[in-house]
Write a protein that holds these residues in place. Structure first.
Motif, PDB file in Angstrom:
ATOM      1  N   GLN A  39       0.827  -1.209   0.000  1.00  0.00           N
ATOM      2  CA  GLN A  39       0.000   0.000   0.000  1.00  0.00           C
ATOM      3  C   GLN A  39       0.862   1.261   0.000  1.00  0.00           C
ATOM      4  OE1 GLN A  39      -2.460  -0.820   3.445  1.00  0.00           O
ATOM      5  NE2 GLN A  39      -4.245  -1.299   2.189  1.00  0.00           N
ATOM      6  N   LEU A 129      -6.689   1.150  -0.381  1.00  0.00           N
ATOM      7  CA  LEU A 129      -7.500   0.473   0.637  1.00  0.00           C
ATOM      8  C   LEU A 129      -8.479  -0.548   0.072  1.00  0.00           C
ATOM      9  CD1 LEU A 129      -8.641   3.063   3.359  1.00  0.00           C
ATOM     10  CD2 LEU A 129      -7.121   1.108   3.632  1.00  0.00           C
ATOM     11  N   ILE A 189     -10.827   0.383  10.633  1.00  0.00           N
ATOM     12  CA  ILE A 189      -9.989   0.380   9.421  1.00  0.00           C
ATOM     13  C   ILE A 189      -8.620  -0.220   9.730  1.00  0.00           C
ATOM     14  CG2 ILE A 189      -8.844   1.850   7.699  1.00  0.00           C
ATOM     15  CD1 ILE A 189     -11.213   3.785   7.983  1.00  0.00           C
ATOM     16  N   THR A 191      -5.452   0.661   9.843  1.00  0.00           N
ATOM     17  CA  THR A 191      -4.389   0.778   8.843  1.00  0.00           C
ATOM     18  C   THR A 191      -3.194   1.508   9.453  1.00  0.00           C
ATOM     19  OG1 THR A 191      -3.937   1.491   6.567  1.00  0.00           O
ATOM     20  CG2 THR A 191      -5.304   2.955   7.932  1.00  0.00           C
TER      21      THR A 191
END
Length: 563
Positions: A39, A129, A189, A191
């Protein structure tokens, strides 16, 4: 120096898709370290920054809408500059709020408009994402996900009840986008800090309504690039809640995991189970789940009914996404059988809802009444064709034949009245013979002579009744199975017939860039020989292009004409 119109977009798209595919695969196997590393690579990728910029400045329908900075319609050099300076800086400008009316309702819903730079950053974050979460999302979640549609949700319901009648909880989440708890969402989430801080800045950037600025302590602005993904993440886990409940029930009853289903499309969902006690228990569990995210159900849209029989004051069946789903008792010659060969005694019918039919006919009627006497027959045909084709395509995969026939009959009556008013000096017979022709077995085809060929009004029945195949399990466009997704697009009932036929003819590829139509890009039909140069509206003169590729081809053809 990069020249926007000379960029090799095919190469950029391949680069981004390869990274997304690797993120999806790493997320599937639970390799969090690999997901984060990939990512970060994608966020710093020149290819991803260029694609993110293109999607918000050229591909998206809202490209001509300005945020609070007033910027819109960027020139090619400005787009390149935006891509070069695109990075997550944990900054976000306030959202411009406007209220738009809801379809068929008096109340209005807020629409949030970001500045173009924030839209581009959101598109970049979404590229990173989305593949991670596509590997996690539950199989019966269909709304706002790539290559999934309303018909997938309807077919999922049909598969659940085709062998057995069930109780159903039909519910809608109240103001889903407006009430999501920011802290809970960011925790979910889960992240790395760079994306986490950037998302937090968007959520807390505030809104500008008129000349006033308001804080946003909860909720996410609708219509933002990343908002649908964030909403799906917030609601992820609902299906697992009811499945876990089913696993806890005694095994001596027909209450195991296979008997219960939760099918969700965005903030609308249904829960189906053979026993009403299980439905009431699931309602309590879902309320607890939603309360943890700062959400609640809309009381007036929460209903418990049965697919076959009347319970209390509730009629059999339920409405979902514009469809009425109901089972009717039938005799032994019309009914189907269960897996053991036992007669079911009922048949499942899925039709357009009465509200959807009424709203559609009112639109047709209002359109015809609004056409003045000076309007030509060709103008009214072109206006009505888009309305009729879009609606009938949406309902073409269910039991709509009878509804289509009634709508065609009522539309014809309305057009006879319009034609009679337009030619009041002629008899009714002369009027009908002028505007209506015989085509095959149909004596009532509203038809006019066009420049190159006759133009006729599309009938609801022209779409026919098609067979739709639900998306398979946890399939995702990021899994790399391009053959599956190209074939599936070619069979879509929600696309116009011309588009699906061109998809099959072109084997799912754009003729301009030779890339697959896989990630839900906008598609447009292009005439190889333009109509103004004598080109005909026939398949051999048509090709299907990405919207961006269509713009490139149009600019190139214009340059060749002028040069």
């Amino acid at each position: 120096m990069v020249v926007w119109n000379n960029v090799n977009w095919q190469k950029l798209e391949r680069t981004v898709f390869k990274l997304q595919k690797r993120i999806y695969q790493a997320s599937q196997r639970g390799d969090v370290k690999a997901v984060r590393k990939l990512q970060k690579t994608l966020l710093n990728s020149w290819s991803a920054k260029m694609l993110a910029t293109r999607r918000v400045t050229q591909d998206n329908g809202g490209k001509r809408t300005a945020g609070i900075d007033g910027k819109k319609n960027l020139k090619p050099a400005e787009r390149v500059n935006l891509a070069e300076n695109l990075k997550l800086d944990y900054q976000a400008k306030a959202t411009q709020r406007i209220l738009i009316p809801k379809l068929g309702k008096i109340e209005k819903r807020p629409l949030g408009i970001l500045v173009i730079s924030d839209r581009a950053k959101q598109a970049l974050v979404k590229l990173a994402l989305e593949p991670e979460w596509e590997a996690k999302f539950e199989p019966n979640s269909y709304g706002f996900r790539p290559c999934r549609s309303c018909m997938d949700a309807i077919e999922g319901i049909k598969a659940t009840i085709k062998q057995k009648s069930k109780y159903v909880l039909d519910a809608e989440i109240a103001k889903c986008f407006d009430r999501i708890n920011h802290q809970k969402l960011i925790e979910k989430i889960n992240t790395f800090p760079k994306i986490k801080r950037q998302i937090k800045s968007w959520l807390q950037s505030g809104v500008v309504d008129g000349k006033s600025w308001f804080t946003t302590e909860v909720g996410a602005a609708q219509e933002e690039v990343v908002s649908p993904l964030l909403a799906n993440i917030a609601l992820h886990g609902m299906e697992e809640v009811v499945k876990k409940y089913a696993r806890s029930l005694p095994e001596n009853k027909e209450n195991n995991e296979k008997q219960i289903s939760l099918i969700r499309y965005a903030d609308n969902f249904v829960i189906l189970h053979p026993e009403i006690e299980a439905i009431h228990d699931c309602l309590v569990l879902i309320k607890q789940f939603l309360n943890n995210m700062g959400l609640e159900l809309k009381d007036e849209k929460t209903r418990i009914s049965h697919t076959l029989t009347k319970i209390r004051d509730e009629e059999p069946g339920f409405d979902f996404l514009g469809f009425n789903i109901r089972q009717y008792p039938v005799g032994k010659y019309a009914t189907g059988k269960d897996p053991h060969g036992k007669l079911l005694g009922f048949k499942t019918y899925i039709k357009p809802t009465k509200e959807a039919i009424s709203r559609h006919y009112k639109k047709i009627s209002k359109t015809i009444d609004g056409m003045k006497h000076s309007c030509s027959q060709i103008e009214i045909i072109k206006t009505l064709n888009s309305i009729i084709t879009e609606w009938s395509n949406y309902y073409s995969a269910v039991n709509s034949a009878e509804v289509f026939g009634k709508l065609d009959y009522e539309t014809t009556k309305k057009l006879i009245f319009w034609a009679t008013r337009k030619t009041n000096h002629k008899s009714k017979r002369e009027t009908i013979s002028k505007y209506f022709k015989k085509v095959g077995n149909n004596n009532w085809v509203f038809m006019a002579e066009g420049k190159n060929q006759p133009l006729r009004l599309a009938g609801h029945r022209d779409s026919g009744i098609k067979y739709f195949v639900k998306v398979r399990g946890n399939k995702s466009p990021f899994d790399g199975d391009l053959t599956y997704w190209a074939t599936r697009q070619g069979k879509s009932v929600e696309l116009p017939i011309k588009v699906t036929n061109l998809l099959k003819k072109q084997k799912g590829k754009c003729t301009e860039c030779a890339q697959d139509f896989t990630n839900g890009e906008m598609m447009e039909v292009n005439y190889i020989i333009p109509r103004h140069k004598g080109g005909k509206d026939e398949y051999k003169n048509c090709q299907l292009l990405h919207k961006y590729c269509h713009n490139v081809k149009t600019n190139r053809d214009s340059a060749n004409e002028n040069g």
